[in-house]
Scaffold this motif. Structure first.
Motif, short mmCIF file in Angstrom:
data_model
loop_
_atom_site.label_atom_id
_atom_site.label_comp_id
_atom_site.label_asym_id
_atom_site.label_seq_id
_atom_site.Cartn_x
_atom_site.Cartn_y
_atom_site.Cartn_z
N PHE A 23 -13.09 -22.37 6.91
CA PHE A 23 -14.35 -21.79 6.46
C PHE A 23 -15.40 -21.86 7.56
N ALA A 24 -15.47 -23.01 8.25
CA ALA A 24 -16.45 -23.15 9.32
C ALA A 24 -16.22 -22.11 10.41
N ALA A 25 -14.95 -21.78 10.66
CA ALA A 25 -14.64 -20.78 11.68
C ALA A 25 -15.16 -19.40 11.29
N SER A 26 -15.29 -19.17 9.97
CA SER A 26 -15.81 -17.88 9.51
C SER A 26 -17.33 -17.85 9.52
N GLN A 27 -17.96 -18.96 9.87
CA GLN A 27 -19.41 -19.06 9.92
C GLN A 27 -19.82 -19.48 11.34
N PRO A 28 -19.60 -18.61 12.35
CA PRO A 28 -19.80 -19.04 13.73
C PRO A 28 -21.23 -19.40 14.08
N SER A 29 -22.19 -18.96 13.28
CA SER A 29 -23.59 -19.26 13.60
C SER A 29 -23.96 -20.69 13.25
N PHE A 30 -23.09 -21.39 12.51
CA PHE A 30 -23.41 -22.75 12.10
C PHE A 30 -22.63 -23.76 12.93
N ALA A 31 -23.31 -24.45 13.80
CA ALA A 31 -22.70 -25.50 14.62
C ALA A 31 -23.45 -26.79 14.32
N PRO A 32 -22.84 -27.72 13.57
CA PRO A 32 -23.58 -28.90 13.14
C PRO A 32 -23.93 -29.83 14.29
N ASP A 33 -25.10 -30.43 14.18
CA ASP A 33 -25.52 -31.46 15.12
C ASP A 33 -25.13 -32.85 14.63
N LYS A 60 -26.57 -47.26 -2.93
CA LYS A 60 -26.10 -45.96 -2.47
C LYS A 60 -26.14 -45.93 -0.95
N ILE A 61 -25.10 -45.39 -0.35
CA ILE A 61 -24.95 -45.45 1.10
C ILE A 61 -24.90 -44.04 1.68
N GLY A 62 -25.69 -43.80 2.73
CA GLY A 62 -25.60 -42.56 3.48
C GLY A 62 -25.26 -42.88 4.92
N VAL A 63 -24.25 -42.19 5.46
CA VAL A 63 -23.84 -42.42 6.84
C VAL A 63 -23.97 -41.13 7.63
N ALA A 64 -24.30 -41.24 8.90
CA ALA A 64 -24.48 -40.07 9.75
C ALA A 64 -24.08 -40.42 11.18
N ALA A 65 -23.66 -39.42 11.93
CA ALA A 65 -23.39 -39.57 13.36
C ALA A 65 -23.61 -38.23 14.03
N ARG A 66 -24.03 -38.28 15.28
CA ARG A 66 -24.35 -37.06 16.02
C ARG A 66 -23.12 -36.51 16.73
N TYR A 67 -22.99 -35.18 16.73
CA TYR A 67 -21.89 -34.52 17.40
C TYR A 67 -22.18 -34.25 18.87
N PRO A 68 -21.23 -34.57 19.74
CA PRO A 68 -21.16 -33.84 21.00
C PRO A 68 -20.55 -32.49 20.62
N HIS A 69 -21.24 -31.39 20.82
CA HIS A 69 -20.82 -30.12 20.21
C HIS A 69 -19.41 -29.71 20.57
N GLU A 70 -18.95 -30.05 21.76
CA GLU A 70 -17.61 -29.63 22.13
C GLU A 70 -16.55 -30.36 21.31
N ASP A 71 -16.93 -31.47 20.64
CA ASP A 71 -15.96 -32.23 19.86
C ASP A 71 -15.97 -31.88 18.37
N ALA A 72 -16.93 -31.07 17.93
CA ALA A 72 -17.11 -30.84 16.50
C ALA A 72 -15.88 -30.20 15.86
N ALA A 73 -15.34 -29.13 16.44
CA ALA A 73 -14.24 -28.41 15.82
C ALA A 73 -12.99 -29.25 15.63
N PRO A 74 -12.51 -29.96 16.66
CA PRO A 74 -11.29 -30.75 16.44
C PRO A 74 -11.48 -31.89 15.45
N LEU A 75 -12.68 -32.48 15.41
CA LEU A 75 -12.90 -33.56 14.45
C LEU A 75 -12.88 -33.03 13.03
N ILE A 76 -13.54 -31.90 12.80
CA ILE A 76 -13.54 -31.30 11.46
C ILE A 76 -12.13 -30.86 11.10
N ALA A 77 -11.40 -30.33 12.06
CA ALA A 77 -10.04 -29.88 11.80
C ALA A 77 -9.16 -31.03 11.33
#
Length: 304
Positions: free
Chosen positions: A215-225, A189-206
């Protein structure tokens, strides 16, 4: 067979249908292993749980956790979802501070997070070691990764076994298109992770998923690291939407090695149209807590 109280719970989300679903049989008494496994395979969810009276006097309830392919000694989203279901059905913990779950890995403490609707479990002790170069190379090939994209790797064991990979960017994580048949043959079983530069999070998720971005836009208090994905082909689950046990072991490793702060958030499930929200914290005593909200989507009975 008899009618048994049943819930289907969405875990690691404040809104239904954006997290990881869990089937919870609130009374598993009298069911044998084969019946539990058959029902877990039938639900076709990543996990199905069965609640039972505890055998340890310190526990509030006991849980058995099944994937479509077998039983797990521990798993994170089933822990939070089962606790949510148990409390919602009227369960009364013995302690005012914690709910105590008994499972095959032992006793797991769960706490209510002050000022929120979140529950958080105390991550079980982690064993970790360096993977063999041969296995790491085979996994990288199955994931379509170049060696330079893997910043660090560890074998992680907190009940479930994971090979954890820290990758160079969230974009790499989100663009993975694994060869699941190859991963199944490797039995890892494989788990992968990478850290966000916060300014890049929205376009990458988009880019990864428009629905999850909305949905993430409707939850402004949640900014993933961090962005996380979990591949569990050996258990019959190509990709798990949101994975508590993996996030627990990743946090224990990444915080200990200085790759993550002592408190951070993780996004998971974007590539599956989900928007999982996981809250990680290492307290002053060194205990890692893994938290998230849960919501019941189906409430009734099941014939088993």
């Amino acid at each position: 067979m008899k009618q048994r109280a049943f819930k289907q719970v969405d875990v690691f989300t404040p809104n239904p249908y954006y997290g990881n679903p869990l089937a919870v049989v609130l009374d598993g008494s009298g069911l044998d292993d084969a019946a539990m496994q058959r029902f877990a395979k039938w639900t076709n969810l990543s996990e199905t749980t069965f609640l039972l009276p505890p055998t340890d006097a310190a526990a509030d309830y006991r849980v058995r956790i099944f994937t479509p392919g077998g039983e797990l000694p521990f798993a994170g989203h089933p822990t939070l979802g089962s606790c949510h279901g148990w409390l919602e059905a009227g369960g009364q913990p013995r302690s005012k501070d914690f709910i105590v779950q008994e499972c095959k890995v032992g006793l797991v403490k769960i706490r209510r997070e002050p000022g929120t609707k979140r529950l958080a479990f105390a991550a079980p002790a982690l064993k970790r070691s360096a993977p063999s170069p041969t296995v790491l190379a085979q996994v990288a090939t199955a994931l379509g990764l170049k060696a330079s994209q893997v910043l660090a790797a560890q074998c992680l064991d907190n009940g479930p076994l994971w090979l954890g990979l820290l990758l160079d960017s969230p974009e790499t994580v989100l663009s993975l298109a694994p060869d699941h048949k190859a991963l199944a043959k490797l039995g890892t079983k494989i788990g992968v992770a990478a850290r966000y530069p916060h300014e890049d999070a929205a376009p990458l998720i988009a880019r990864a998923n428009r629905e999850a971005r909305a949905f993430a836009a409707s939850q402004p208090s949640f900014a993933p690291d961090f962005e996380v994905r979990a591949f569990a082909a050996p258990l019959g689950v190509d990709e798990d939407p949101v994975t508590g046990s993996l996030n627990a072991s990743l946090a224990q490793w990444l915080i200990a090695e200085g790759h993550a702060p002592e408190r951070y958030t993780a996004s998971q499930g974007v590539c599956l149209g989900r928007a999982g929200q996981v809250h990680l914290e290492r307290d002053a005593a060194g205990q890692v807590w893994v938290g998230g909200e849960s919501v019941s989507c189906v409430d009734g009975s099941v014939t088993l």
